[in-house]
Design a protein around this motif. Structure first.
Motif: not given
Length: 188
Positions: A141-161
């Motif tokens: 899953x690709x999540x756009x925006x800092x405010x949205x990242x923490x709302x997803x019940x999933x583990x982050x693989x990587x963050x990037x621009x």
């Protein structure tokens, strides 16, 4: 005198700097993320196409040496009620935006507030670009925006621009001149 650079954002960085400002005989530099896209900061960022200032505002308040620190901090963090016009906005963000206009730059606003609050050390943005943070989750899953990242019940693989970001040169210089670098991991 030691040069200490602390890199981060949000509540974590401001909490660290509130304690670190009490250390004697050090030159403090906070390098602050400008990827916040939520709340008042996000609204201002979207309308005026400026880097996010909310985390910088918090760090400015945390590094204040003013005797009336709590009064200034309370004013800078005051949030107007409601959701229309200035409703939901932080007074500090609006002051920051006004100072950007009167000084002619994002850095001019930081320097002006630093003088008003008698800040110990210097506060530098990581970039002057308007940035959007993305996260790729472990399930793809690709999540756009800092405010949205923490709302997803999933583990982050990587963050990037997704776009190329130009780091703020004075932040790079501060890192190169540092005797100690502290990287404060945030909520992500």
């Amino acid at each position: 005198m030691k040069n200490i650079v602390v890199i981060g954002g949000g509540t974590g960085l401001s909490s660290m700097m509130m304690g670190m400002k009490k250390i004697k005989d050090v030159n403090l530099t906070a390098i602050v993320t400008v990827a916040d896209d939520g709340g008042s900061t996000g609204r201002i960022r979207d309308v005026y196409h400026v880097p996010a200032m909310g985390d910088i505002r918090h760090v400015l308040c945390a590094m204040s040496l003013e005797e009336n620190e709590s009064l200034f901090t309370d004013l800078m963090n005051y949030r107007f009620e409601g959701e229309e016009d200035i409703g939901g906005h932080s007074l500090g963000n609006l002051i920051f935006l006004a100072l950007m206009d009167t000084t002619g730059s994002f850095m001019g606003a930081i320097q002006s507030i630093s003088r008003i609050l008698n800040v110990k050390g210097q506060i530098l943005p990581s970039t002057l670009d308007v940035v959007t943070l993305y996260a790729l989750m472990q399930d793809g899953t690709l999540v756009r925006g800092e405010k949205n990242i923490s709302t997803v019940a999933n583990h982050i693989d990587k963050v990037f621009y997704q776009q190329t970001i130009t780091p703020y040169q004075k932040a790079i210089d501060a890192i190169e001149e540092a005797d100690l670098i502290i990287y404060g991991i945030g909520s992500l």
